[in-house]
Scaffold this motif. Structure first.
Motif, PDB file in Angstrom:
ATOM      1  N   ARG A   1      43.943  40.322  28.199  1.00  0.00           N
ATOM      2  CA  ARG A   1      43.380  40.713  28.489  1.00  0.00           C
ATOM      3  C   ARG A   1      42.320  42.228  28.179  1.00  0.00           C
ATOM      4  NH1 ARG A   1      42.256  39.012  33.985  1.00  0.00           N
ATOM      5  NH2 ARG A   1      40.604  40.423  35.163  1.00  0.00           N
TER       6      ARG A   1
ATOM      7  N   SER B   1      47.597  49.818  44.559  1.00  0.00           N
ATOM      8  CA  SER B   1      48.772  49.162  44.036  1.00  0.00           C
ATOM      9  C   SER B   1      49.800  49.239  44.567  1.00  0.00           C
ATOM     10  CB  SER B   1      49.033  48.994  42.800  1.00  0.00           C
ATOM     11  OG  SER B   1      48.079  49.030  42.188  1.00  0.00           O
TER      12      SER B   1
ATOM     13  N   ALA C   1      43.778  48.436  39.845  1.00  0.00           N
ATOM     14  CA  ALA C   1      44.036  47.520  38.628  1.00  0.00           C
ATOM     15  C   ALA C   1      45.615  47.275  38.990  1.00  0.00           C
ATOM     16  CB  ALA C   1      44.335  48.345  37.661  1.00  0.00           C
TER      17      ALA C   1
ATOM     18  N   SER D   1      39.535  51.334  28.870  1.00  0.00           N
ATOM     19  CA  SER D   1      40.989  52.311  29.683  1.00  0.00           C
ATOM     20  C   SER D   1      41.949  52.649  28.484  1.00  0.00           C
ATOM     21  CB  SER D   1      41.542  51.494  31.385  1.00  0.00           C
ATOM     22  OG  SER D   1      42.266  52.306  31.894  1.00  0.00           O
ATOM     23  N   ILE D   2      43.180  53.086  29.470  1.00  0.00           N
ATOM     24  CA  ILE D   2      44.534  52.883  28.638  1.00  0.00           C
ATOM     25  C   ILE D   2      45.409  52.273  29.141  1.00  0.00           C
ATOM     26  CG2 ILE D   2      46.371  54.912  29.170  1.00  0.00           C
ATOM     27  CD1 ILE D   2      44.241  56.847  29.837  1.00  0.00           C
TER      28      ILE D   2
ATOM     29  N   THR E   1      49.481  45.968  39.394  1.00  0.00           N
ATOM     30  CA  THR E   1      50.594  46.349  40.107  1.00  0.00           C
ATOM     31  C   THR E   1      51.295  47.075  38.097  1.00  0.00           C
ATOM     32  OG1 THR E   1      50.894  45.337  41.616  1.00  0.00           O
ATOM     33  CG2 THR E   1      52.321  45.966  41.137  1.00  0.00           C
TER      34      THR E   1
ATOM     35  N   ASN F   1      39.112  41.397  40.757  1.00  0.00           N
ATOM     36  CA  ASN F   1      39.031  40.419  41.345  1.00  0.00           C
ATOM     37  C   ASN F   1      38.502  41.602  42.602  1.00  0.00           C
ATOM     38  OD1 ASN F   1      39.741  37.955  40.470  1.00  0.00           O
ATOM     39  ND2 ASN F   1      40.396  37.789  41.898  1.00  0.00           N
ATOM     40  N   ASN F   2      39.028  42.298  43.393  1.00  0.00           N
ATOM     41  CA  ASN F   2      39.022  43.826  44.080  1.00  0.00           C
ATOM     42  C   ASN F   2      37.768  44.570  43.325  1.00  0.00           C
ATOM     43  OD1 ASN F   2      40.772  42.602  45.670  1.00  0.00           O
ATOM     44  ND2 ASN F   2      42.252  44.161  45.252  1.00  0.00           N
TER      45      ASN F   2
ATOM     46  N   ASN G   1      44.493  37.050  39.148  1.00  0.00           N
ATOM     47  CA  ASN G   1      45.386  37.775  38.350  1.00  0.00           C
ATOM     48  C   ASN G   1      46.643  38.391  38.606  1.00  0.00           C
ATOM     49  OD1 ASN G   1      45.531  37.882  35.542  1.00  0.00           O
ATOM     50  ND2 ASN G   1      44.972  40.496  36.286  1.00  0.00           N
TER      51      ASN G   1
ATOM     52  N   ASP H   1      41.607  36.147  48.825  1.00  0.00           N
ATOM     53  CA  ASP H   1      42.481  38.438  48.763  1.00  0.00           C
ATOM     54  C   ASP H   1      41.969  38.568  49.106  1.00  0.00           C
ATOM     55  OD1 ASP H   1      45.046  38.486  49.350  1.00  0.00           O
ATOM     56  OD2 ASP H   1      45.722  38.294  47.758  1.00  0.00           O
TER      57      ASP H   1
ATOM     58  N   LYS I   1      56.199  44.880  44.478  1.00  0.00           N
ATOM     59  CA  LYS I   1      55.510  44.080  45.329  1.00  0.00           C
ATOM     60  C   LYS I   1      56.883  44.635  46.667  1.00  0.00           C
ATOM     61  CE  LYS I   1      51.173  43.306  46.261  1.00  0.00           C
ATOM     62  NZ  LYS I   1      49.800  44.085  46.459  1.00  0.00           N
TER      63      LYS I   1
ATOM     64  N   ASP J   1      38.267  49.410  32.710  1.00  0.00           N
ATOM     65  CA  ASP J   1      39.716  48.239  32.862  1.00  0.00           C
ATOM     66  C   ASP J   1      39.082  48.336  31.470  1.00  0.00           C
ATOM     67  OD1 ASP J   1      39.510  45.199  35.185  1.00  0.00           O
ATOM     68  OD2 ASP J   1      39.703  45.319  32.958  1.00  0.00           O
TER      69      ASP J   1
HETATM   70  P1  NAI Z   1      43.148  41.320  39.515  1.00  0.00           P
HETATM   71  O1  NAI Z   1      44.312  41.217  37.542  1.00  0.00           O
HETATM   72  O2  NAI Z   1      42.466  40.515  39.695  1.00  0.00           O
HETATM   73  O3  NAI Z   1      42.760  42.625  38.921  1.00  0.00           O
HETATM   74  C1  NAI Z   1      43.600  43.880  38.670  1.00  0.00           C
HETATM   75  C2  NAI Z   1      42.458  44.321  37.290  1.00  0.00           C
HETATM   76  O4  NAI Z   1      42.832  45.679  36.590  1.00  0.00           O
HETATM   77  C3  NAI Z   1      42.404  43.424  35.690  1.00  0.00           C
HETATM   78  O5  NAI Z   1      40.539  43.029  35.687  1.00  0.00           O
HETATM   79  C4  NAI Z   1      42.818  44.186  34.538  1.00  0.00           C
HETATM   80  O6  NAI Z   1      42.119  43.416  33.594  1.00  0.00           O
HETATM   81  C5  NAI Z   1      42.610  45.763  35.233  1.00  0.00           C
HETATM   82  N1  NAI Z   1      43.939  46.438  34.680  1.00  0.00           N
HETATM   83  C6  NAI Z   1      44.975  46.748  34.199  1.00  0.00           C
HETATM   84  N2  NAI Z   1      45.711  47.872  33.914  1.00  0.00           N
HETATM   85  C7  NAI Z   1      44.013  48.597  33.974  1.00  0.00           C
HETATM   86  C8  NAI Z   1      44.284  50.099  33.379  1.00  0.00           C
HETATM   87  N3  NAI Z   1      45.081  50.328  33.276  1.00  0.00           N
HETATM   88  N4  NAI Z   1      43.210  50.854  33.184  1.00  0.00           N
HETATM   89  C9  NAI Z   1      41.780  49.964  33.635  1.00  0.00           C
HETATM   90  N5  NAI Z   1      41.985  48.954  34.621  1.00  0.00           N
HETATM   91  C10 NAI Z   1      43.519  47.803  34.617  1.00  0.00           C
HETATM   92  O7  NAI Z   1      43.982  41.947  40.364  1.00  0.00           O
HETATM   93  P2  NAI Z   1      43.024  42.275  41.997  1.00  0.00           P
HETATM   94  O8  NAI Z   1      43.177  40.590  43.185  1.00  0.00           O
HETATM   95  O9  NAI Z   1      41.850  42.856  41.557  1.00  0.00           O
HETATM   96  O10 NAI Z   1      44.407  42.731  42.672  1.00  0.00           O
HETATM   97  C11 NAI Z   1      44.262  44.073  42.085  1.00  0.00           C
HETATM   98  C12 NAI Z   1      45.597  45.168  42.284  1.00  0.00           C
HETATM   99  O11 NAI Z   1      45.085  45.744  43.925  1.00  0.00           O
HETATM  100  C13 NAI Z   1      46.821  44.958  42.215  1.00  0.00           C
HETATM  101  O12 NAI Z   1      47.963  46.245  42.396  1.00  0.00           O
HETATM  102  C14 NAI Z   1      47.093  44.042  43.256  1.00  0.00           C
HETATM  103  O13 NAI Z   1      48.639  43.901  44.156  1.00  0.00           O
HETATM  104  C15 NAI Z   1      46.483  44.539  44.365  1.00  0.00           C
HETATM  105  N6  NAI Z   1      45.944  45.006  45.952  1.00  0.00           N
HETATM  106  C16 NAI Z   1      45.297  43.562  46.299  1.00  0.00           C
HETATM  107  C17 NAI Z   1      45.366  43.008  47.944  1.00  0.00           C
HETATM  108  C18 NAI Z   1      44.472  41.695  48.074  1.00  0.00           C
HETATM  109  O14 NAI Z   1      44.593  41.477  48.831  1.00  0.00           O
HETATM  110  N7  NAI Z   1      43.700  41.031  46.941  1.00  0.00           N
HETATM  111  C19 NAI Z   1      46.313  43.366  48.716  1.00  0.00           C
HETATM  112  C20 NAI Z   1      47.000  44.270  48.148  1.00  0.00           C
HETATM  113  C21 NAI Z   1      46.993  45.295  47.540  1.00  0.00           C
END
Ligand code: NAI
Length: 544
Positions: free
Chosen positions: A197, A301, A250, A183-184, A252, A75-76, A360, A447, A374, A147
């Protein structure tokens, strides 16, 4: 003060302390502070003012900068790319309120101002943050990333359900050719609910056709480092970039234990990777690769990627690192609200924070070990504030193991709300003469639209710090004649403003208070153009 000067870069600066030559801004600054000591027996406090002269250099040429996101398809990651493309191509779109223009709201560097001074009537004059010194324009960032999932970025924005439908449709043609790099994936570090995924992994072993079960090689970790290093080099060369930044957004991961002989020193962590130690996480692989490539690495993260060995490695390589965990909504407000209460002499007794979210990230955090990462980063955010006031929280009254404030954090996955995270906080405080005050905050927002501007700022400011160097000048004002300037310290605590659990240089405590974090950035910008640190004495008004 001498009149400010203009120059070919259009930077206002005070020529008494600054000069520009060959696109380098040189600034002299006297840093002043106070050493405070307290006699343990008499409690008598003594103060000793200190001063140190510095000379700073800032290269005014903004380099061509690339950003590699780990978790590009999340998402981010996908919202980050969307925001840059929407602004770069000036894509307007309709929502139910009518036509919307792209913007960078929520980004401090792009959408906030700094007070520069006053006009001749004593009124404050503010200028855009990004107009004072040259910063990368986010529209010019070259973006890629890794990813574990293969969806292209057009598919990702549909999956993430963050953006309005009309904007998604208009962005898709620009995004469909962005495919995440492989990715890994080491299954033990993120929640098992992410296993399906993982279909885009460098370390996947060709599947067993009988069971159809995916297998991943977790015994070739140094090779994984080398592959990520190769990706960084290729991206830099292919796009003729001067500078690349790697940022983890990625999932957490669970935290790792600090183990003597494994991740406590730089030699040990490099050996542990080579020996495929089980506590080497994917984020360790990415951070190590970035540090060895002399590429700044930011951890968005909460997991403790920056174990002592990795920090030591970054220090030894003079490679910038920053973390942990984006400070977006609830925690940002908490660091402001708690500061307000404590500075007002009101005593918070308990802070209860409940969240539910259906993206996710929420699914991953529904697993206990990842939630625990977290919980730790969210909990630390009031520490410096509590410690700052021993009238409210006397140190000797806090019994061992006890907590000055009951602080609980709950996160629940609720698919229906998607990316619109709901945060409910209750601050319960003690007032004078036995009174109590209860503040309840209910916050709902996308978010990723809160987090993405933080990623933009982190990247822009990290690039800025890559251009800044300094040297000390001795007390007689004599500088050594060498042209040797040091880079800022590799642990970039200046970026704390955007991070929940700021990583600090060994021996120093993190600053969580948002105002203090921002003050440091403002005053740094001011000193670089020869202005004193901001104060709010306003003598023009308050003295005759
Ligand atoms: P998300 O789950 O939508 O995206 C995470 C992406 O990482 C997924 O596409 C997944 O396939 C990928 N991924 C997982 N392991 C991986 C790896 N080893 N290598 C490459 N890609 C990998 O999560 P979102 O919402 O984008 O958040 C990302 C991170 O940012 C999370 O850890 C979250 O806790 C942290 N975060 C987010 C905040 C927010 O407001 N959205 C605030 C603070 C932290």
């Amino acid at each position: 003060m001498t009149a400010a000067q203009s120059n070919e870069c259009n930077i206002p600066f005070n020529p008494e302390f600054c000069s520009i030559s060959n696109d380098v801004l040189t600034s002299n600054y006297t840093y002043k502070n106070t050493i405070v000591t307290k006699d343990t027996e008499t409690s008598k406090i003594s103060i000793k003012p200190i001063e140190q002269n510095y000379k700073f250099k800032l290269n005014l040429n903004v380099p061509k900068t690339g950003i590699m996101l780990v978790g590009f398809g999340g998402n981010n990651g996908s919202t980050f790319l969307s925001s840059i493309l929407a602004n770069k191509h000036n894509i307007s779109f309709n929502n139910k309120e009518g036509l919307q223009q792209p913007n960078y709201l929520g980004s401090m560097t792009q959408s906030s101002t700094i007070k520069l001074g006053i006009d001749n009537k004593g009124n404050d004059i503010f200028v855009p943050f990004n107009s004072i010194l040259p910063l990368v324009n986010p529209n010019d960032l070259i973006v890629t990333g890794w990813d574990i999932n293969s969806a292209n970025l057009a598919e990702c924005i549909e999956r993430s359900q963050v953006l309005e439908y009309d904007l998604q449709s208009k962005l898709k043609p620009y995004m469909k050719d962005f495919i995440p790099l492989k990715s890994i994936y080491y299954p033990d570090f993120i929640a098992m609910n992410q296993y399906d995924r993982a279909n885009n992994c460098l370390n996947e072993i060709p599947s067993d056709h009988q069971t159809g079960k995916k297998e991943f090689n977790i015994k070739n970790k140094w090779n994984d480092v080398e592959m990520i290093r190769a990706d960084i080099r290729k991206f830099k060369n292919d796009n003729k970039l001067d500078n690349v930044i790697v940022l983890w957004t990625a999932n957490t991961e669970r935290c790792v234990p600090i183990i003597e002989g494994i991740n406590d020193t730089k030699e040990n962590i490099l050996n542990a990777i080579k020996e495929n130690h089980e506590e080497i996480a994917p984020s360790t692989i990415f951070a190590t690769a970035a540090i060895l490539e002399h590429t700044p690495y930011i951890n968005g993260s909460p997991q403790n990627t920056f174990v002592p060995g990795l920090i030591e490695l970054a220090e030894a390589n003079d490679s910038l690192i920053a973390g942990d965990d984006f400070k977006s909504g609830q925690t940002k407000l908490k660091s402001v609200l708690t500061q307000y209460l404590v500075d007002a002499g009101i005593k918070p007794l308990s802070i209860a924070s409940y969240n539910h979210l259906g993206n996710n990230d929420g699914l991953n955090l529904s697993s206990h070990k990842q939630f625990r990462s977290k919980e730790i980063s969210k909990s630390s955010v009031i520490d410096d504030c509590i410690e700052s006031n021993d009238i409210l929280y006397p140190k000797d009254a806090i019994v061992e193991g006890g907590k000055p404030v009951d602080h609980c954090i709950v996160i629940k996955y609720m698919k229906a709300v998607g990316d619109s995270k709901v945060a409910m906080d209750e601050y319960y405080s003690e007032l004078m003469l036995g009174g109590h005050n209860r503040i309840s905050v209910h916050n709902v927002c996308e978010d990723s639209l809160l987090a993405t501007p933080l990623i933009i700022d982190l990247v822009i400011m990290t690039e800025f710090f890559s251009r800044l160097s300094y040297k000390k000048i001795d007390e007689n004002g004599i500088e050594d004649n060498t042209e040797t300037y040091d880079n800022v310290y590799p642990v970039l605590a200046f970026l704390s403003y955007w991070l929940k659990a700021p990583l600090t240089r060994k021996g120093f405590k993190p600053i969580n208070s948002l105002n203090r974090q921002r003050q440091a950035l403002e005053n740094l910008f001011r000193l670089l153009i020869g202005l004193p640190a901001n104060d709010e004495l306003r003598f023009e008004e308050r003295l005759i």
